[in-house]
Structure formats: C-alpha cells, structure tokens
Design a protein around this motif. Structure first.
Motif, PDB file in Angstrom:
ATOM      1  N   VAL A   1      41.933  38.558  34.720  1.00 28.43           N
ATOM      2  CA  VAL A   1      42.740  39.785  34.720  1.00 28.43           C
ATOM      3  C   VAL A   1      42.762  40.383  36.122  1.00 28.43           C
ATOM      4  N   LEU A   2      41.600  40.407  36.787  1.00 28.09           N
ATOM      5  CA  LEU A   2      41.541  40.865  38.179  1.00 28.09           C
ATOM      6  C   LEU A   2      42.428  40.003  39.068  1.00 28.09           C
ATOM      7  N   PHE A   3      42.464  38.726  38.774  1.00 29.66           N
ATOM      8  CA  PHE A   3      43.238  37.764  39.569  1.00 29.66           C
ATOM      9  C   PHE A   3      44.734  37.953  39.349  1.00 29.66           C
ATOM     10  N   ARG A   4      45.142  38.205  38.123  1.00 26.06           N
ATOM     11  CA  ARG A   4      46.570  38.273  37.770  1.00 26.06           C
ATOM     12  C   ARG A   4      47.220  39.588  38.172  1.00 26.06           C
ATOM     13  N   ALA A   5      46.464  40.676  38.134  1.00 27.80           N
ATOM     14  CA  ALA A   5      47.044  41.990  38.396  1.00 27.80           C
ATOM     15  C   ALA A   5      47.522  42.103  39.844  1.00 27.80           C
ATOM     16  N   ASP A   6      48.486  42.981  40.075  1.00 24.98           N
ATOM     17  CA  ASP A   6      49.001  43.189  41.424  1.00 24.98           C
ATOM     18  C   ASP A   6      48.037  43.986  42.288  1.00 24.98           C
ATOM     19  N   ASN A   7      47.170  44.751  41.656  1.00 31.82           N
ATOM     20  CA  ASN A   7      46.182  45.532  42.400  1.00 31.82           C
ATOM     21  C   ASN A   7      45.014  45.868  41.479  1.00 31.82           C
ATOM     22  N   PHE A   8      43.957  46.398  42.051  1.00 31.45           N
ATOM     23  CA  PHE A   8      42.731  46.661  41.301  1.00 31.45           C
ATOM     24  C   PHE A   8      42.946  47.744  40.251  1.00 31.45           C
TER      25      PHE A   8
ATOM     26  N   LEU B   1      38.921  36.151  49.001  1.00 31.23           N
ATOM     27  CA  LEU B   1      39.848  36.450  50.092  1.00 31.23           C
ATOM     28  C   LEU B   1      40.724  35.249  50.424  1.00 31.23           C
ATOM     29  N   TRP B   2      40.183  34.043  50.318  1.00 29.93           N
ATOM     30  CA  TRP B   2      40.975  32.832  50.553  1.00 29.93           C
ATOM     31  C   TRP B   2      42.156  32.764  49.587  1.00 29.93           C
ATOM     32  N   HIS B   3      41.937  33.229  48.363  1.00 34.26           N
ATOM     33  CA  HIS B   3      42.986  33.143  47.353  1.00 34.26           C
ATOM     34  C   HIS B   3      44.117  34.126  47.596  1.00 34.26           C
ATOM     35  N   GLY B   4      43.847  35.231  48.234  1.00 36.53           N
ATOM     36  CA  GLY B   4      44.926  36.180  48.449  1.00 36.53           C
ATOM     37  C   GLY B   4      44.523  37.347  49.319  1.00 36.53           C
ATOM     38  N   ALA B   5      45.492  37.884  50.053  1.00 39.12           N
ATOM     39  CA  ALA B   5      45.251  39.003  50.961  1.00 39.12           C
ATOM     40  C   ALA B   5      45.387  40.314  50.201  1.00 39.12           C
ATOM     41  N   SER B   6      44.416  40.588  49.358  1.00 42.25           N
ATOM     42  CA  SER B   6      44.417  41.822  48.576  1.00 42.25           C
ATOM     43  C   SER B   6      42.995  42.069  48.096  1.00 42.25           C
ATOM     44  N   TRP B   7      42.648  43.349  47.936  1.00 43.23           N
ATOM     45  CA  TRP B   7      41.274  43.673  47.551  1.00 43.23           C
ATOM     46  C   TRP B   7      40.942  43.203  46.143  1.00 43.23           C
ATOM     47  N   HIS B   8      41.936  43.109  45.284  1.00 45.90           N
ATOM     48  CA  HIS B   8      41.600  42.678  43.919  1.00 45.90           C
ATOM     49  C   HIS B   8      41.167  41.213  43.897  1.00 45.90           C
ATOM     50  N   PHE B   9      41.630  40.401  44.867  1.00 46.72           N
ATOM     51  CA  PHE B   9      41.132  39.034  44.977  1.00 46.72           C
ATOM     52  C   PHE B   9      39.688  39.027  45.471  1.00 46.72           C
ATOM     53  N   VAL B  10      39.379  39.903  46.427  1.00 46.25           N
ATOM     54  CA  VAL B  10      38.008  39.994  46.931  1.00 46.25           C
ATOM     55  C   VAL B  10      37.065  40.436  45.809  1.00 46.25           C
ATOM     56  N   ILE B  11      37.511  41.400  45.022  1.00 49.68           N
ATOM     57  CA  ILE B  11      36.686  41.878  43.904  1.00 49.68           C
ATOM     58  C   ILE B  11      36.529  40.777  42.862  1.00 49.68           C
ATOM     59  N   TRP B  12      37.588  40.007  42.632  1.00 40.09           N
ATOM     60  CA  TRP B  12      37.474  38.853  41.721  1.00 40.09           C
ATOM     61  C   TRP B  12      36.413  37.867  42.226  1.00 40.09           C
ATOM     62  N   GLY B  13      36.408  37.591  43.526  1.00 41.28           N
ATOM     63  CA  GLY B  13      35.385  36.716  44.085  1.00 41.28           C
ATOM     64  C   GLY B  13      34.006  37.306  43.932  1.00 41.28           C
ATOM     65  N   ALA B  14      33.865  38.627  44.199  1.00 45.97           N
ATOM     66  CA  ALA B  14      32.564  39.293  44.050  1.00 45.97           C
ATOM     67  C   ALA B  14      32.111  39.294  42.591  1.00 45.97           C
ATOM     68  N   TRP B  15      33.062  39.437  41.667  1.00 47.75           N
ATOM     69  CA  TRP B  15      32.755  39.395  40.226  1.00 47.75           C
ATOM     70  C   TRP B  15      32.090  38.065  39.870  1.00 47.75           C
ATOM     71  N   ASN B  16      32.675  36.962  40.318  1.00 43.56           N
ATOM     72  CA  ASN B  16      32.078  35.654  40.060  1.00 43.56           C
ATOM     73  C   ASN B  16      30.737  35.509  40.771  1.00 43.56           C
TER      74      ASN B  16
END
Length: 473
Positions: free
Chosen positions: A372-379, A313-328
């Motif tokens: 890929v999760l990080f680069r995409a505009d959405n999930f 979430l710190w990296h960006g205001a979008s769910w795909h960033f949150v999912i990227w964090g959860a992935w790690n």
C-alpha cells in the motif's frame, strides 16, 4: 517498446531472432544484437539514447583506465561511481531533492520537469557492477567497447531487469550457440511470462486502478482489502512476468540470466521474502553496499536499515518509497534481534504446523501492508488507505459495493494466481510428468503453452494494456 506490445511480439522479436540465427559470425551477431538493442531502447525515447551511450563510455573507460593505471585504481573507481550516480541523480532525484528543499524550508525553487529515461536504475547498476568487479579482480577488463556496450544495453533485461552481472555473461558474449533445446525452453519461459503479465497482472491492474481512481471515500473495509490484495498479485505477476520474458528471450539468444524470483509469497518472514523477491537487486545491494559497510561483522542493524532505505529510494524518488524500504528494514531488524532467542525444546508436529501458518500470515500481512505504501502516490494517501483497511475514517456513504469490482473473470484469475503461488502448477507438472509417457507429456505441455499464448495474445489484442510497473524505475 514493451514485451507485451504487438510491435514487439510480431515485428521486433522475430526480426531480432532471425538475424541472430542466420548470422554465423559471433562478431556480426553481436553487432546485430547491439543495433537492435539500441533500437529497442530508443524506440519511444530516441533523444535519450545519448544517456545510455554516456553510461557505456563512462564504464568502459573507467575499467580500461584501471588496467592502465594500477596505482590509481581507487581514484578511478571513485570517479566512475560518482559519474554513474550523478547521471542517475539528475534524471531521477533532482526534482525530488528540489521539492524536498522547498517543503523543508518554505522556498519555491522551480522544478525542472525532468522525464525519467526508462530503465536508468537498472543499466546504471549494471554498469557500476562491471567497474566494481574489475576493481575487485573478479572479472577481466574488456578492451572491446562494443562488447561492454552489448552487456549494458542488451535489450531483454535492459529496462526492468533482472540486473545481470558481467561475470555471468562474459563467456556467452564471445561463445554462444543456442540450439533447439535453448530455443524451446526460451519460448516456454517467455510465454509463461507473457501470460503472467497479460492475463493475471493486467486483470488485477483493472481492479486496483478502478478502486484507487474511485477515491478512498468510496471504499469500504472489504474494498480496501480487495485493492491491496489485488495489487500484491499485480506487482508480483507484472514484475516476475517481465523477468520470465527477459530470461526466456535471453535463452533464445543463447544467454542464461539469473533467476529473479523464487515464489516470494510463500515466505514465513520478511528476511526470507527478500531472499525470494527481486533476487538480483537484493544480491546487488548485499555485495556492493551491505558487505562494504561491514555486513554482519560490525554495525549490523545500521547496515540493514541503510540498505533497505536505499532499496526504497532506488525504487522511486518519493518519501513513500523510502518509508516502504524502512518498513521492510524494520521487520528484518526485529527478526534478526529475535533470531536465536526461541526455545530450543522440540515441539510436536501440530504445534509446528500452527506456528508455520502464523508465520505465513505475519509475512503476508507485512508484505501486503507495505505494498500500500508502494502503490500510493504519497505517504498521506497511503495512511488514509491503510486506515480504511482497518475501519478508520470510513465514509458514511461509500459509492460502491465490492461486487462492483469483482466479476467471474476476476475471481477465476485470482484463483489461478493463488493456485500458482502455493505451488499448484509445479505439483501438477510433476504429477503429469510422473504418470504420462514422454510423448504424451510433450503433447500436453505443448498444448498448454500454445493455449496460454493464444489467451495472452487475445488479452493483448483486446486492449487490456498496462505498462510494466518497474519501467518507472
């Protein structure tokens, strides 16, 4: 203003350095540096200057009130953290929250269209760390507001890190006298960072942007993998290049910032990766979130998931960033669960080498997939791209072949990047240092630095500009 722009390279940086070296008084030197840092921040967004001034005032007064009202320290700390986070929330997360509510409840609250001030996540975290460290007694209260202002707004690391703790530069604000050794080391580090950005990151960005802009329907499996690998190289050399430039400029000014990267792509697992990647952010979350939540002592796995979802979430205001964090976070939890369950019996050297290779492959696969999760505009777009990488949902008539995206220059740059990642340049440096006289080594080093600088400048002047990825955070 960005480090790789001609205005910065040929006007702002030389003028700032000249002022810092001809001004002998530390007080006036700090004042000059503070003025130039405010100019740097306000260059492209002058109407947002008040935000960083507000951050300075909030954190300066909070720390000061802690020293004046010892019995109310917890209340003051709470208010300071809330004020910092509210400022961050409004500019970075308000529209995200409104959109989430709209999607969840089928309503249509209008978005505010708020423009994100560059670097707000970085200087907010720096300000909070100062107040928290004062609360913990790790640093003394700074009663001079201009020194707190200089710490928060110091331009080398202002907009994309590394996140600097006040304790790390407290003495250098008052006592620094950079000599030729610092200046020389700083220039070398800056040129290395500029070369990473202008030569490698920008070249990879051209490949990545072309592939993503062409649309997933025009991808083959090979093209999709090329795009993901190129982005892994782009984001590393973009961000580590900025960190190198920030550290180099800081060194020229007499500041010694912490390292932010330690060859993360040689990691054998995701836990090791996060010890090597964006070290200043990882340590910030460890010290100010993970340990206060209980760390390793209680609720270990919950704490890990919370920290990594917040990291996303710190990296960006979008769910795909949150999912990227959860992935790690998921893989770190799995690695933690499996730790200590391996057999203690010794293995022969061949098996050990084989296991290490498999561990590297595993780590790179998880990291690359995560990007890929990080680069995409959405999930949803990320899932489609990942599907293409694994042969799912391929178009019957892709628009391009992989040769469309790869030329000799791209191949050379990718080879240079991989050679660097595996430690090739470090070994080459050690080889030359061991077999050359001091004079010969200095000449070769100087020629290499100037060669990199000239090539980087040629890339900058040719118009191959891409903004730093982490400016958006």
């Amino acid at each position: 203003m960005v480090f790789s722009s001609t205005v910065f390279l040929f006007c702002f940086l030389p003028l700032t350095l000249i002022g810092c070296y001809i001004i002998r008084s530390q007080t006036y030197r700090n004042a000059w540096l503070l003025i130039m840092s405010l100019v740097f921040f306000g260059w492209s967004q002058p109407r947002y200057l008040w935000i960083i001034v507000a951050s300075i005032i909030i954190n300066y007064l909070s720390a000061l009130f802690m020293s004046l009202f010892e019995h109310k320290k917890k209340e003051v700390l709470f208010l300071a953290v809330v004020c910092n986070l509210l400022l961050l929330f409004y500019y970075k997360y308000l529209d995200f929250s409104i959109q989430t509510l709209n999607d969840a409840f089928g309503i249509s609250i209008p978005l505010r269209g708020i423009i994100l001030p560059i670097g707000i996540s970085f200087f907010t975290f720096q300000g909070m760390s100062y107040v928290i460290d004062v609360f913990k007694g790790d640093v003394r209260v700074q009663k001079n507001p201009l020194k707190v202002a200089l710490y928060i707004v110091l331009f080398p690391q202002l907009v994309a890190g590394p996140i600097v703790r006040y304790i790390d530069i407290e003495n250098e604000i008052d006592n620094r006298n950079p000599g030729m050794a610092d200046f020389s080391a700083g220039i070398t580090r800056f040129v290395i960072g500029l070369s990473k950005k202008a030569i490698i990151a920008n070249t990879m960005a051209e490949v990545v942007d072309t592939i993503w802009d062409a649309g997933i329907s025009n991808n083959t499996v090979a093209i999709a993998w090329l795009g993901s690998i190129a982005y892994s190289l782009q984001i590393f050399y973009d961000f580590s290049g900025y960190s190198d430039m920030a550290i180099g400029i800081g060194r020229m000014l007499g500041f010694h910032f912490c390292e932010n990267f330690d060859r993360p792509y040689i990691s054998r697992n995701i836990t090791e990766f996060w010890r090597r990647w964006h070290i200043s952010l990882s340590s910030w979350f460890r010290d100010y979130v993970y340990i206060p939540l209980g760390g390793n002592r209680k609720h270990l796995y919950r704490n890990l998931i919370i920290v990594f979802m917040l990291t996303g979430l710190w990296h960006g205001a979008s769910w795909h960033f949150v999912i990227w964090g959860a992935w790690n976070g998921f893989f770190i939890v799995v690695e933690r669960l499996l730790r200590g369950r391996g057999k203690s019996a010794s293995v022969d050297e061949k098996n050990a080498i084989g296991k290490n290779i498999l561990r590297h492959i595993y780590a790179l696969f998880v990291i690359n997939t995560g990007w890929v999760l990080f680069r995409a505009d959405n999930f949803a777009l990320a899932m489609k791209y990942l599907g293409t990488m694994f042969g799912i949902g391929l178009s019957g008539m892709p628009g391009f072949k992989i040769s469309w995206y790869v030329n000799n220059w791209v191949l050379v740059v990718m080879a240079i990047a991989i050679f660097d990642i595996v430690g090739g340049f470090t070994r080459l440096k050690q080889f030359c240092d061991a077999r050359m006289s001091g004079t010969a080594y200095s000449v070769v080093k100087l020629a290499a630095v100037y060669g990199m600088f000239l090539l980087a400048i040629m890339r900058v002047m040719s118009g191959t500009y891409n903004p730093f990825i982490y400016f958006q955070f």
